[in-house]
Design a protein around this motif. Sequence first.
Motif, PDB file in Angstrom:
ATOM      1  N   MET A 217     -12.736  24.876  27.245  1.00  0.00           N
ATOM      2  CA  MET A 217     -13.301  26.208  27.474  1.00  0.00           C
ATOM      3  C   MET A 217     -12.726  27.195  26.461  1.00  0.00           C
ATOM      4  O   MET A 217     -11.829  27.984  26.749  1.00  0.00           O
ATOM      5  CB  MET A 217     -13.031  26.670  28.899  1.00  0.00           C
ATOM      6  CG  MET A 217     -13.765  27.950  29.284  1.00  0.00           C
ATOM      7  SD  MET A 217     -15.563  27.833  29.199  1.00  0.00           S
ATOM      8  CE  MET A 217     -15.907  26.794  30.627  1.00  0.00           C
ATOM      9  N   THR A 218     -13.250  27.117  25.239  1.00  0.00           N
ATOM     10  CA  THR A 218     -12.855  28.056  24.196  1.00  0.00           C
ATOM     11  C   THR A 218     -13.502  29.412  24.456  1.00  0.00           C
ATOM     12  O   THR A 218     -14.377  29.549  25.328  1.00  0.00           O
ATOM     13  CB  THR A 218     -13.283  27.548  22.819  1.00  0.00           C
ATOM     14  OG1 THR A 218     -14.725  27.498  22.784  1.00  0.00           O
ATOM     15  CG2 THR A 218     -12.721  26.155  22.547  1.00  0.00           C
ATOM     16  N   ALA A 219     -13.111  30.403  23.682  1.00  0.00           N
ATOM     17  CA  ALA A 219     -13.676  31.741  23.852  1.00  0.00           C
ATOM     18  C   ALA A 219     -15.182  31.740  23.614  1.00  0.00           C
ATOM     19  O   ALA A 219     -15.944  32.400  24.328  1.00  0.00           O
ATOM     20  CB  ALA A 219     -12.985  32.719  22.908  1.00  0.00           C
ATOM     21  N   SER A 220     -15.638  30.974  22.601  1.00  0.00           N
ATOM     22  CA  SER A 220     -17.073  30.945  22.308  1.00  0.00           C
ATOM     23  C   SER A 220     -17.861  30.232  23.392  1.00  0.00           C
ATOM     24  O   SER A 220     -18.984  30.627  23.737  1.00  0.00           O
ATOM     25  CB  SER A 220     -17.329  30.284  20.951  1.00  0.00           C
ATOM     26  OG  SER A 220     -16.866  28.947  20.943  1.00  0.00           O
ATOM     27  N   VAL A 221     -17.292  29.158  23.953  1.00  0.00           N
ATOM     28  CA  VAL A 221     -17.961  28.457  25.052  1.00  0.00           C
ATOM     29  C   VAL A 221     -18.015  29.350  26.286  1.00  0.00           C
ATOM     30  O   VAL A 221     -19.047  29.438  26.967  1.00  0.00           O
ATOM     31  CB  VAL A 221     -17.241  27.125  25.364  1.00  0.00           C
ATOM     32  CG1 VAL A 221     -17.830  26.472  26.607  1.00  0.00           C
ATOM     33  CG2 VAL A 221     -17.344  26.174  24.179  1.00  0.00           C
ATOM     34  N   MET A 222     -16.928  30.024  26.569  1.00  0.00           N
ATOM     35  CA  MET A 222     -16.889  30.930  27.715  1.00  0.00           C
ATOM     36  C   MET A 222     -17.946  32.024  27.568  1.00  0.00           C
ATOM     37  O   MET A 222     -18.638  32.380  28.528  1.00  0.00           O
ATOM     38  CB  MET A 222     -15.491  31.547  27.819  1.00  0.00           C
ATOM     39  CG  MET A 222     -15.272  32.412  29.042  1.00  0.00           C
ATOM     40  SD  MET A 222     -15.002  31.411  30.520  1.00  0.00           S
ATOM     41  CE  MET A 222     -14.781  32.707  31.750  1.00  0.00           C
ATOM     42  N   ARG A 223     -18.076  32.538  26.340  1.00  0.00           N
ATOM     43  CA  ARG A 223     -19.037  33.612  26.098  1.00  0.00           C
ATOM     44  C   ARG A 223     -20.471  33.131  26.288  1.00  0.00           C
ATOM     45  O   ARG A 223     -21.324  33.856  26.795  1.00  0.00           O
ATOM     46  CB  ARG A 223     -18.832  34.146  24.683  1.00  0.00           C
ATOM     47  CG  ARG A 223     -19.620  35.399  24.353  1.00  0.00           C
ATOM     48  CD  ARG A 223     -19.164  36.015  23.035  1.00  0.00           C
ATOM     49  NE  ARG A 223     -19.215  35.039  21.956  1.00  0.00           N
ATOM     50  CZ  ARG A 223     -18.172  34.685  21.205  1.00  0.00           C
ATOM     51  NH1 ARG A 223     -16.985  35.208  21.439  1.00  0.00           N
ATOM     52  NH2 ARG A 223     -18.300  33.808  20.229  1.00  0.00           N
ATOM     53  N   ALA A 224     -20.753  31.877  25.893  1.00  0.00           N
ATOM     54  CA  ALA A 224     -22.105  31.339  26.044  1.00  0.00           C
ATOM     55  C   ALA A 224     -22.409  30.987  27.495  1.00  0.00           C
ATOM     56  O   ALA A 224     -23.503  31.279  27.996  1.00  0.00           O
ATOM     57  CB  ALA A 224     -22.275  30.109  25.158  1.00  0.00           C
ATOM     58  N   TYR A 225     -21.452  30.346  28.164  1.00  0.00           N
ATOM     59  CA  TYR A 225     -21.686  29.912  29.534  1.00  0.00           C
ATOM     60  C   TYR A 225     -21.660  31.060  30.542  1.00  0.00           C
ATOM     61  O   TYR A 225     -22.316  30.993  31.581  1.00  0.00           O
ATOM     62  CB  TYR A 225     -20.645  28.868  29.937  1.00  0.00           C
ATOM     63  CG  TYR A 225     -20.857  27.496  29.332  1.00  0.00           C
ATOM     64  CD1 TYR A 225     -21.991  27.187  28.597  1.00  0.00           C
ATOM     65  CD2 TYR A 225     -19.910  26.500  29.501  1.00  0.00           C
ATOM     66  CE1 TYR A 225     -22.182  25.938  28.049  1.00  0.00           C
ATOM     67  CE2 TYR A 225     -20.088  25.230  28.964  1.00  0.00           C
ATOM     68  CZ  TYR A 225     -21.229  24.956  28.229  1.00  0.00           C
ATOM     69  OH  TYR A 225     -21.407  23.709  27.691  1.00  0.00           O
TER      70      TYR A 225
ATOM     71  N   SER B  25     -23.332  39.985  28.171  1.00  0.00           N
ATOM     72  CA  SER B  25     -24.564  40.592  27.696  1.00  0.00           C
ATOM     73  C   SER B  25     -25.418  39.517  27.045  1.00  0.00           C
ATOM     74  O   SER B  25     -24.910  38.434  26.702  1.00  0.00           O
ATOM     75  CB  SER B  25     -24.273  41.704  26.682  1.00  0.00           C
ATOM     76  OG  SER B  25     -23.806  41.142  25.470  1.00  0.00           O
ATOM     77  N   ALA B  26     -26.687  39.795  26.837  1.00  0.00           N
ATOM     78  CA  ALA B  26     -27.567  38.821  26.205  1.00  0.00           C
ATOM     79  C   ALA B  26     -27.133  38.540  24.772  1.00  0.00           C
ATOM     80  O   ALA B  26     -27.237  37.410  24.296  1.00  0.00           O
ATOM     81  CB  ALA B  26     -29.009  39.338  26.229  1.00  0.00           C
ATOM     82  N   ASN B  27     -26.622  39.530  24.083  1.00  0.00           N
ATOM     83  CA  ASN B  27     -26.162  39.313  22.713  1.00  0.00           C
ATOM     84  C   ASN B  27     -24.971  38.346  22.668  1.00  0.00           C
ATOM     85  O   ASN B  27     -24.848  37.541  21.754  1.00  0.00           O
ATOM     86  CB  ASN B  27     -25.777  40.645  22.066  1.00  0.00           C
ATOM     87  CG  ASN B  27     -26.990  41.499  21.754  1.00  0.00           C
ATOM     88  OD1 ASN B  27     -28.093  40.977  21.585  1.00  0.00           O
ATOM     89  ND2 ASN B  27     -26.799  42.801  21.692  1.00  0.00           N
ATOM     90  N   ASP B  28     -24.080  38.445  23.638  1.00  0.00           N
ATOM     91  CA  ASP B  28     -22.932  37.539  23.690  1.00  0.00           C
ATOM     92  C   ASP B  28     -23.368  36.072  23.744  1.00  0.00           C
ATOM     93  O   ASP B  28     -22.739  35.186  23.165  1.00  0.00           O
ATOM     94  CB  ASP B  28     -22.081  37.809  24.942  1.00  0.00           C
ATOM     95  CG  ASP B  28     -21.259  39.076  24.799  1.00  0.00           C
ATOM     96  OD1 ASP B  28     -21.135  39.588  23.674  1.00  0.00           O
ATOM     97  OD2 ASP B  28     -20.742  39.551  25.822  1.00  0.00           O
ATOM     98  N   ALA B  29     -24.443  35.810  24.467  1.00  0.00           N
ATOM     99  CA  ALA B  29     -24.849  34.429  24.733  1.00  0.00           C
ATOM    100  C   ALA B  29     -25.194  33.665  23.464  1.00  0.00           C
ATOM    101  O   ALA B  29     -24.970  32.452  23.383  1.00  0.00           O
ATOM    102  CB  ALA B  29     -26.047  34.413  25.683  1.00  0.00           C
ATOM    103  N   PHE B  30     -25.716  34.346  22.468  1.00  0.00           N
ATOM    104  CA  PHE B  30     -26.229  33.660  21.285  1.00  0.00           C
ATOM    105  C   PHE B  30     -25.321  33.803  20.061  1.00  0.00           C
ATOM    106  O   PHE B  30     -25.768  33.627  18.931  1.00  0.00           O
ATOM    107  CB  PHE B  30     -27.629  34.166  20.964  1.00  0.00           C
ATOM    108  CG  PHE B  30     -28.626  33.866  22.058  1.00  0.00           C
ATOM    109  CD1 PHE B  30     -28.923  32.557  22.404  1.00  0.00           C
ATOM    110  CD2 PHE B  30     -29.225  34.896  22.774  1.00  0.00           C
ATOM    111  CE1 PHE B  30     -29.827  32.280  23.419  1.00  0.00           C
ATOM    112  CE2 PHE B  30     -30.119  34.617  23.789  1.00  0.00           C
ATOM    113  CZ  PHE B  30     -30.423  33.307  24.119  1.00  0.00           C
ATOM    114  N   LEU B  31     -24.040  34.089  20.271  1.00  0.00           N
ATOM    115  CA  LEU B  31     -23.063  34.081  19.189  1.00  0.00           C
ATOM    116  C   LEU B  31     -22.436  32.693  19.126  1.00  0.00           C
ATOM    117  O   LEU B  31     -21.792  32.251  20.069  1.00  0.00           O
ATOM    118  CB  LEU B  31     -21.971  35.137  19.441  1.00  0.00           C
ATOM    119  CG  LEU B  31     -22.431  36.596  19.431  1.00  0.00           C
ATOM    120  CD1 LEU B  31     -21.274  37.499  19.826  1.00  0.00           C
ATOM    121  CD2 LEU B  31     -22.943  36.977  18.032  1.00  0.00           C
ATOM    122  N   SER B  32     -22.629  31.991  18.011  1.00  0.00           N
ATOM    123  CA  SER B  32     -22.110  30.619  17.916  1.00  0.00           C
ATOM    124  C   SER B  32     -20.610  30.644  17.672  1.00  0.00           C
ATOM    125  O   SER B  32     -20.071  31.652  17.198  1.00  0.00           O
ATOM    126  CB  SER B  32     -22.811  29.863  16.801  1.00  0.00           C
ATOM    127  OG  SER B  32     -22.583  30.460  15.569  1.00  0.00           O
TER     128      SER B  32
END
Length: 247
Positions: A228-236, A240-247
């Motif tokens: 559960m990295t920061a990017s995975v946490m942000r996607a899962y 906000s909707a913008n957060d979800a699509f940051l790779s």
Amino acid sequence: ELFDLSPKPLQTAGKPNGFTDWLFSTARTEQGRFPDWPYLREYAAVLESGQDLVVLKRRQILISWVTAAWYHYNASRLPYHHGAVISAGKVASAKQGRRIVRVARLDGYDVAGVDLIKYASGSEIAIFPSTEHAGVGESLPLGVHFDEYDFHPYGRQNLATVTPAVSNSNGQIVITSTANPEMGDAGPFAEAWQGETSGKRLFMGRYVLPDQGPAADFWEAERNRPGMTASVMRAYYPESANDAFLS
């Protein structure tokens, strides 16, 4: 954007109480009744409107179960009202098929099957994994549900294949997904969310569950899970909707 929640005649004919009332008064999952939470009621109402729908959601909030209930409700009560579900792979598609069967049996309907669920009404729900030709040749007046769409290996092809069959049958396209942290804004789900649509969009973010607010113990445990990295946490669990699509 305001939602048009007026019922669509094709979707509600012969249902004196309507899907939303049935969902929260009668329908059951294997864990019991559906909780009457505001975001589930909003989702059910938009489903019942009959409009196409794209849902960007956090993980594990019962959206697949509510959609399974919607498909059972229509197929069981309307004659020859066929639908399809397309999931990422064989295991995922079988799981969604089992959800529909479970809701149906708990509603008193003796149905069986995983790949093809048949009703006494003549309606059928076909369950597909995302392959190159999933949904080819189907007639779909109920429509199609793309379950966890951002994880489909052939998402774009499947949507292009099935859309004419749904449109020609006056059906409904429902796309629901958590963002795939490996895709960023390059995947088919980001395209569906950010592109033009005549339907509705719903965002159900990190704190949508009433019992998991910012101070809940759940978040500390989730952050400490393996992988559960920061990017995975942000996607899962996007705030906000913008957060979800940051790779």
